[in-house]
Motif scaffolding. Structure first.
Motif, mmCIF file in Angstrom:
data_model
loop_
_atom_site.group_PDB
_atom_site.id
_atom_site.type_symbol
_atom_site.label_atom_id
_atom_site.label_comp_id
_atom_site.label_asym_id
_atom_site.label_seq_id
_atom_site.Cartn_x
_atom_site.Cartn_y
_atom_site.Cartn_z
ATOM 1 N N SER A 79 0.907 -1.229 0.037
ATOM 2 C CA SER A 79 0.038 0.090 -0.033
ATOM 3 C C SER A 79 0.914 1.132 -0.057
ATOM 4 N N GLY A 80 1.911 1.282 0.628
ATOM 5 C CA GLY A 80 2.740 2.276 0.649
ATOM 6 C C GLY A 80 3.485 2.369 -0.601
ATOM 7 N N ALA A 81 3.856 1.413 -1.305
ATOM 8 C CA ALA A 81 4.312 1.543 -2.589
ATOM 9 C C ALA A 81 3.570 1.979 -3.395
ATOM 10 N N LYS A 82 2.299 1.647 -3.569
ATOM 11 C CA LYS A 82 1.320 2.192 -4.466
ATOM 12 C C LYS A 82 0.989 3.551 -4.128
ATOM 13 N N SER A 83 1.084 4.119 -3.022
ATOM 14 C CA SER A 83 0.796 5.303 -2.730
ATOM 15 C C SER A 83 1.960 6.336 -3.207
ATOM 16 N N ARG A 84 3.265 5.912 -3.060
ATOM 17 C CA ARG A 84 4.477 6.595 -3.706
ATOM 18 C C ARG A 84 4.352 6.761 -5.052
ATOM 19 N N VAL A 85 3.807 5.610 -5.672
ATOM 20 C CA VAL A 85 3.655 5.706 -7.317
ATOM 21 C C VAL A 85 2.557 6.802 -7.702
ATOM 22 N N GLN A 86 1.362 6.607 -7.050
ATOM 23 C CA GLN A 86 0.210 7.543 -7.374
ATOM 24 C C GLN A 86 0.770 9.020 -7.166
ATOM 25 N N ARG A 87 0.968 9.027 -5.909
ATOM 26 C CA ARG A 87 1.419 10.372 -5.566
ATOM 27 C C ARG A 87 2.852 11.107 -6.573
ATOM 28 N N GLY A 88 3.531 10.261 -6.783
ATOM 29 C CA GLY A 88 4.728 10.518 -7.743
ATOM 30 C C GLY A 88 4.118 11.021 -9.173
ATOM 31 N N ARG A 89 3.042 10.065 -9.677
ATOM 32 C CA ARG A 89 2.632 10.430 -10.705
ATOM 33 C C ARG A 89 1.813 11.855 -10.869
ATOM 34 N N LEU A 90 1.146 11.982 -9.895
ATOM 35 C CA LEU A 90 0.414 13.374 -9.583
ATOM 36 C C LEU A 90 1.372 14.519 -9.726
#
Length: 188
Positions: free
Chosen positions: A135-146
Motif C-alpha cells: 500500500s505504501g509503494a502504491k501510494s508513492r507511485v500514485q503521488r509521484g505520478r500526480l
C-alpha cells in the motif's frame, strides 16, 4: 541440513509467505517448488547453517520477483495507446520531458517512479525492493505520478481526445513558473 529436513521445516511457512505476496495459491506452489530446486542446487554453498532461514527466504523473495517478471511479459497492452503517427510523435516528444521532470521530484517519489515507470518493475517488486508495504509503494507511485503531472502541466498545455489520446501540446508562455525550470529540462 538435508533437503528433506528443509522441506519439512520450511514448506508450509514459505507457501504462506508466497501466498501473502501473490494472492495465488497455485502460483505459490510453483514458486515454492522453484525455491526448493534452487535450495537443493545451492545448499553446498551455504557456509553458516545458522543463517539458513534468511538464506531460504531470500531465495524465495527472488523467486517471487522472477514470477512477477514472467507474468508481466503476458500483460495486455493498455487500451489508450497512441494510434496515429501524429499521436505517436507527440507522445514521443512529451516523453522526452518525463525523465528530467522525474529528477525534480522529492527522493521518495523519484525513486518510486524510476523503479516502476523507467525500469519497468511492478509496484509489488517496488515494495519488496524498498522494504515497504505494498500500500505504501502504491501510494508513492500514485503521488509521484500526480506530482509529475503537475510539473508537466505547469510547462505545457496538453490537449486530449475523449479516449485520452494526446492530440496536441503547446509549451506555455515564458517558461518561468514556480514548479517549472526555464527549459522544463526537456528537449521540446
Amino acid at each position: 541440513m538435508e533437503i528433506v529436513q528443509l522441506w519439512q521445516l520450511f514448506h508450509q511457512p514459505l507457501k504462506q509467505f508466497v501466498i501473502n505476496r501473490t494472492g495465488d495459491p497455485i502460483a505459490a506452489d510453483d514458486i515454492v517448488q522453484d525455491t526448493f530446486i534452487k535450495i537443493h542446487l545451492n545448499i553446498k554453498n551455504l557456509r553458516d547453517e545458522e543463517k539458513i532461514k534468511p538464506w531460504v527466504y531470500q531465495i524465495t523473495r527472488n523467486a517471487i520477483i522472477d514470477y512477477y517478471r514472467r507474468e508481466r511479459s503476458f500483460e495486455e497492452l493498455p487500451f489508450n495507446l497512441p494510434s496515429t503517427e501524429e499521436e505517436i510523435e507527440i507522445s514521443t516528444q512529451l516523453a522526452s520531458c518525463i525523465k528530467p521532470m522525474i529528477e525534480q521530484l522529492p527522493l521518495k517519489y523519484r525513486e518510486a517512479l524510476t523503479i516502476t515507470e523507467l525500469q519497468g518493475y511492478t509496484q509489488v517488486e517496488l515494495s519488496m525492493q524498498l522494504g515497504i508495504f505494498l500500500s505504501g509503494a502504491k501510494s508513492r507511485v500514485q503521488r509521484g505520478r500526480l506530482k509529475l503531472k503537475e510539473l508537466l502541466l505547469a510547462c505545457c498545455h496538453v490537449n486530449k481526445d475523449l479516449l485520452g489520446h494526446i492530440q496536441d501540446y503547446e509549451i506555455k508562455g515564458p517558461l518561468q513558473t514556480e514548479s517549472c525550470t526555464s527549459s522544463c529540462n526537456c528537449n521540446l
